[in-house]
Design a protein around this motif. Structure first.
Motif, PDB file in Angstrom:
ATOM      1  N   ALA A   1     -35.899 -34.718 132.602  1.00  0.00           N
ATOM      2  CA  ALA A   1     -36.971 -35.676 132.271  1.00  0.00           C
ATOM      3  C   ALA A   1     -36.890 -36.946 133.128  1.00  0.00           C
ATOM      4  CB  ALA A   1     -36.968 -36.004 130.788  1.00  0.00           C
ATOM      5  N   PRO A   2     -35.700 -37.554 133.283  1.00  0.00           N
ATOM      6  CA  PRO A   2     -35.659 -38.734 134.152  1.00  0.00           C
ATOM      7  C   PRO A   2     -36.097 -38.437 135.585  1.00  0.00           C
ATOM      8  CG  PRO A   2     -33.670 -38.623 132.827  1.00  0.00           C
ATOM      9  CD  PRO A   2     -34.415 -37.341 132.598  1.00  0.00           C
ATOM     10  N   VAL A   3     -35.600 -37.348 136.154  1.00  0.00           N
ATOM     11  CA  VAL A   3     -35.937 -37.030 137.540  1.00  0.00           C
ATOM     12  C   VAL A   3     -37.432 -36.766 137.707  1.00  0.00           C
ATOM     13  CG1 VAL A   3     -35.613 -35.321 139.377  1.00  0.00           C
ATOM     14  CG2 VAL A   3     -33.623 -36.254 138.182  1.00  0.00           C
ATOM     15  N   VAL A   4     -38.019 -35.989 136.781  1.00  0.00           N
ATOM     16  CA  VAL A   4     -39.459 -35.698 136.867  1.00  0.00           C
ATOM     17  C   VAL A   4     -40.265 -36.989 136.749  1.00  0.00           C
ATOM     18  CG1 VAL A   4     -41.397 -34.576 135.682  1.00  0.00           C
ATOM     19  CG2 VAL A   4     -39.305 -33.292 136.128  1.00  0.00           C
ATOM     20  N   ASN A   5     -39.902 -37.855 135.805  1.00  0.00           N
ATOM     21  CA  ASN A   5     -40.617 -39.133 135.660  1.00  0.00           C
ATOM     22  C   ASN A   5     -40.494 -39.973 136.918  1.00  0.00           C
ATOM     23  OD1 ASN A   5     -41.910 -39.623 132.947  1.00  0.00           O
ATOM     24  ND2 ASN A   5     -39.936 -38.821 132.296  1.00  0.00           N
ATOM     25  N   TRP A   6     -39.312 -40.017 137.503  1.00  0.00           N
ATOM     26  CA  TRP A   6     -39.119 -40.826 138.715  1.00  0.00           C
ATOM     27  C   TRP A   6     -39.869 -40.233 139.901  1.00  0.00           C
ATOM     28  CZ3 TRP A   6     -33.236 -41.131 137.502  1.00  0.00           C
ATOM     29  CH2 TRP A   6     -33.023 -42.053 136.478  1.00  0.00           C
TER      30      TRP A   6
ATOM     31  N   PHE B   1     -35.925 -43.998 132.696  1.00  0.00           N
ATOM     32  CA  PHE B   1     -34.724 -44.696 132.237  1.00  0.00           C
ATOM     33  C   PHE B   1     -34.529 -44.547 130.728  1.00  0.00           C
ATOM     34  CE2 PHE B   1     -35.205 -47.002 136.312  1.00  0.00           C
ATOM     35  CZ  PHE B   1     -33.943 -46.736 136.820  1.00  0.00           C
ATOM     36  N   ALA B   2     -35.610 -44.550 129.958  1.00  0.00           N
ATOM     37  CA  ALA B   2     -35.488 -44.368 128.508  1.00  0.00           C
ATOM     38  C   ALA B   2     -34.915 -42.994 128.186  1.00  0.00           C
ATOM     39  CB  ALA B   2     -36.850 -44.555 127.836  1.00  0.00           C
ATOM     40  N   ASN B   3     -35.422 -41.953 128.851  1.00  0.00           N
ATOM     41  CA  ASN B   3     -34.897 -40.605 128.628  1.00  0.00           C
ATOM     42  C   ASN B   3     -33.421 -40.519 129.015  1.00  0.00           C
ATOM     43  OD1 ASN B   3     -36.778 -38.258 127.776  1.00  0.00           O
ATOM     44  ND2 ASN B   3     -38.077 -39.584 129.019  1.00  0.00           N
ATOM     45  N   LEU B   4     -33.062 -41.119 130.124  1.00  0.00           N
ATOM     46  CA  LEU B   4     -31.675 -41.101 130.582  1.00  0.00           C
ATOM     47  C   LEU B   4     -30.766 -41.832 129.593  1.00  0.00           C
ATOM     48  CD1 LEU B   4     -29.933 -40.188 133.013  1.00  0.00           C
ATOM     49  CD2 LEU B   4     -30.248 -42.480 133.939  1.00  0.00           C
ATOM     50  N   PHE B   5     -31.197 -43.002 129.148  1.00  0.00           N
ATOM     51  CA  PHE B   5     -30.410 -43.789 128.199  1.00  0.00           C
ATOM     52  C   PHE B   5     -30.188 -43.027 126.899  1.00  0.00           C
ATOM     53  CE2 PHE B   5     -30.263 -46.837 124.648  1.00  0.00           C
ATOM     54  CZ  PHE B   5     -29.089 -47.511 124.976  1.00  0.00           C
ATOM     55  N   VAL B   6     -31.250 -42.479 126.326  1.00  0.00           N
ATOM     56  CA  VAL B   6     -31.129 -41.763 125.058  1.00  0.00           C
ATOM     57  C   VAL B   6     -30.287 -40.504 125.226  1.00  0.00           C
ATOM     58  CG1 VAL B   6     -32.401 -40.500 123.273  1.00  0.00           C
ATOM     59  CG2 VAL B   6     -33.257 -42.701 124.079  1.00  0.00           C
ATOM     60  N   ALA B   7     -30.490 -39.767 126.322  1.00  0.00           N
ATOM     61  CA  ALA B   7     -29.768 -38.507 126.531  1.00  0.00           C
ATOM     62  C   ALA B   7     -28.260 -38.708 126.603  1.00  0.00           C
ATOM     63  CB  ALA B   7     -30.257 -37.826 127.806  1.00  0.00           C
ATOM     64  N   PHE B   8     -27.826 -39.800 127.220  1.00  0.00           N
ATOM     65  CA  PHE B   8     -26.393 -39.982 127.415  1.00  0.00           C
ATOM     66  C   PHE B   8     -25.769 -41.002 126.457  1.00  0.00           C
ATOM     67  CE2 PHE B   8     -27.700 -38.002 131.376  1.00  0.00           C
ATOM     68  CZ  PHE B   8     -26.736 -37.019 131.496  1.00  0.00           C
ATOM     69  N   THR B   9     -26.578 -41.657 125.639  1.00  0.00           N
ATOM     70  CA  THR B   9     -26.053 -42.620 124.674  1.00  0.00           C
ATOM     71  C   THR B   9     -26.167 -42.105 123.244  1.00  0.00           C
ATOM     72  OG1 THR B   9     -26.757 -44.390 126.145  1.00  0.00           O
ATOM     73  CG2 THR B   9     -26.165 -45.020 123.908  1.00  0.00           C
ATOM     74  N   PHE B  10     -27.288 -41.466 122.921  1.00  0.00           N
ATOM     75  CA  PHE B  10     -27.535 -40.954 121.573  1.00  0.00           C
ATOM     76  C   PHE B  10     -27.701 -39.433 121.640  1.00  0.00           C
ATOM     77  CE2 PHE B  10     -29.243 -45.284 121.729  1.00  0.00           C
ATOM     78  CZ  PHE B  10     -28.472 -45.877 120.737  1.00  0.00           C
ATOM     79  N   HIS B  11     -26.576 -38.764 121.921  1.00  0.00           N
ATOM     80  CA  HIS B  11     -26.599 -37.319 122.151  1.00  0.00           C
ATOM     81  C   HIS B  11     -27.314 -36.557 121.033  1.00  0.00           C
ATOM     82  CE1 HIS B  11     -25.333 -33.306 123.234  1.00  0.00           C
ATOM     83  NE2 HIS B  11     -24.892 -33.160 122.004  1.00  0.00           N
TER      84      HIS B  11
ATOM     85  N   PHE C   1     -29.771 -37.330 119.234  1.00  0.00           N
ATOM     86  CA  PHE C   1     -31.220 -37.544 119.129  1.00  0.00           C
ATOM     87  C   PHE C   1     -31.986 -37.242 120.411  1.00  0.00           C
ATOM     88  CE2 PHE C   1     -29.375 -40.731 116.151  1.00  0.00           C
ATOM     89  CZ  PHE C   1     -29.806 -40.121 114.975  1.00  0.00           C
ATOM     90  N   TRP C   2     -31.306 -36.835 121.480  1.00  0.00           N
ATOM     91  CA  TRP C   2     -31.986 -36.758 122.768  1.00  0.00           C
ATOM     92  C   TRP C   2     -33.090 -35.717 122.804  1.00  0.00           C
ATOM     93  CZ3 TRP C   2     -32.228 -33.049 126.696  1.00  0.00           C
ATOM     94  CH2 TRP C   2     -31.390 -31.945 126.565  1.00  0.00           C
ATOM     95  N   VAL C   3     -32.923 -34.595 122.118  1.00  0.00           N
ATOM     96  CA  VAL C   3     -33.987 -33.583 122.120  1.00  0.00           C
ATOM     97  C   VAL C   3     -35.187 -34.090 121.320  1.00  0.00           C
ATOM     98  CG1 VAL C   3     -34.621 -31.253 121.367  1.00  0.00           C
ATOM     99  CG2 VAL C   3     -32.450 -31.640 122.542  1.00  0.00           C
ATOM    100  N   ASP C   4     -34.927 -34.753 120.193  1.00  0.00           N
ATOM    101  CA  ASP C   4     -36.026 -35.333 119.408  1.00  0.00           C
ATOM    102  C   ASP C   4     -36.793 -36.358 120.245  1.00  0.00           C
ATOM    103  OD1 ASP C   4     -35.284 -33.915 117.050  1.00  0.00           O
ATOM    104  OD2 ASP C   4     -33.734 -35.407 116.663  1.00  0.00           O
ATOM    105  N   PHE C   5     -36.047 -37.199 120.970  1.00  0.00           N
ATOM    106  CA  PHE C   5     -36.701 -38.206 121.813  1.00  0.00           C
ATOM    107  C   PHE C   5     -37.464 -37.547 122.949  1.00  0.00           C
ATOM    108  CE2 PHE C   5     -36.939 -41.134 125.370  1.00  0.00           C
ATOM    109  CZ  PHE C   5     -37.545 -42.220 124.767  1.00  0.00           C
ATOM    110  N   LYS C   6     -36.859 -36.513 123.536  1.00  0.00           N
ATOM    111  CA  LYS C   6     -37.503 -35.810 124.658  1.00  0.00           C
ATOM    112  C   LYS C   6     -38.872 -35.282 124.237  1.00  0.00           C
ATOM    113  CE  LYS C   6     -36.561 -31.777 127.582  1.00  0.00           C
ATOM    114  NZ  LYS C   6     -36.757 -32.359 128.892  1.00  0.00           N
ATOM    115  N   VAL C   7     -38.971 -34.777 123.015  1.00  0.00           N
ATOM    116  CA  VAL C   7     -40.236 -34.207 122.543  1.00  0.00           C
ATOM    117  C   VAL C   7     -41.137 -35.292 121.961  1.00  0.00           C
ATOM    118  CG1 VAL C   7     -41.299 -32.561 120.958  1.00  0.00           C
ATOM    119  CG2 VAL C   7     -39.177 -31.956 122.131  1.00  0.00           C
ATOM    120  N   PHE C   8     -40.650 -35.994 120.940  1.00  0.00           N
ATOM    121  CA  PHE C   8     -41.516 -36.911 120.202  1.00  0.00           C
ATOM    122  C   PHE C   8     -41.528 -38.331 120.764  1.00  0.00           C
ATOM    123  CE2 PHE C   8     -40.240 -33.603 117.149  1.00  0.00           C
ATOM    124  CZ  PHE C   8     -41.483 -33.051 116.944  1.00  0.00           C
ATOM    125  N   GLY C   9     -40.390 -38.806 121.241  1.00  0.00           N
ATOM    126  CA  GLY C   9     -40.348 -40.152 121.807  1.00  0.00           C
ATOM    127  C   GLY C   9     -41.177 -40.257 123.068  1.00  0.00           C
ATOM    128  N   SER C  10     -41.015 -39.298 123.957  1.00  0.00           N
ATOM    129  CA  SER C  10     -41.787 -39.306 125.199  1.00  0.00           C
ATOM    130  C   SER C  10     -43.279 -39.151 124.914  1.00  0.00           C
ATOM    131  CB  SER C  10     -41.311 -38.186 126.125  1.00  0.00           C
ATOM    132  OG  SER C  10     -39.984 -38.430 126.536  1.00  0.00           O
TER     133      SER C  10
END
Length: 196
Positions: free
Chosen positions: A92-97, A146-156, A158-167
């Protein structure tokens, strides 16, 4: 409808990820279902099927769809090959960038900004408004990356929930803000008065 079709692989990924891990029999084979690795396999398979069907039906894919499919195959494939979800967390971070890079490049390459190429057929705006809108998309994609990267590596957890619903939520909020901004610049053509 087209936007929903693009979300089918992600929705299936989320559903399989949330399943309690189990082994099921499928066509005489034992298949693990549930968790990150089976969800990644489903994401890859669903992406190939969805984008393959779109390619057959429309005879083409948009550049963003090609990028999404390639990233899914690359990062998903590496996740499965190396049995490490770290690769998928970078997708997700790479695609967004990369999207941010494409919008940035359009300031220097071509005669129209990328947002103008996308929306120019539907509306006419002053050059300065197109520029601000394009810059907003650059900022949005950088922030999402950056939001996806932060959540993925800080809040392990919740990262899938954020990837789907947060994004998705961030995208909806950004589109609403863009609509409000555009509403100030789009005016109805005055109706011509008819005289009796």
């Amino acid at each position: 409808m087209k936007q929903f079709i693009d979300f089918i692989p992600l929705i299936l990924f989320f559903i399989v990820y949330k399943l309690e891990p189990r082994v099921i029999e499928l066509a005489g084979h034992s298949v693990s279902l549930g968790g990150i690795f089976s969800a990644t396999a489903v994401l890859i398979l669903a992406s190939v099927v969805v984008y393959g069907a779109l390619l057959i039906h429309q005879r083409k894919l948009e550049k963003g769809q090609w990028l999404t499919l390639a990233a899914c195959l690359l990062f998903g494939g590496m996740t499965l090959a190396f049995h490490s979800e770290t690769f998928l967390k970078w997708k997700a971070p790479v695609v967004n960038w990369l999207f941010a890079l494409a919008f940035t490049a359009s300031h220097f390459i071509g005669d129209k900004l990328l947002i103008q190429r996308m929306l120019g057929h539907a509306m006419s705006l002053p050059a300065e408004v197109w520029k601000r809108l394009n810059l907003a998309w650059i900022g949005f994609f950088l922030f999402c990356g950056f939001a996806n990267l932060f959540v993925a590596f800080t809040f392990h957890e919740f990262w899938v929930d954020f990837k789907v619903f947060g994004s998705l939520g961030l995208t909806v909020l950004f589109l609403v803000a863009q609509g409000v901004y555009l509403s100030r610049h789009i005016h109805d053509e005055p109706a011509s008065e008819t005289k009796d």
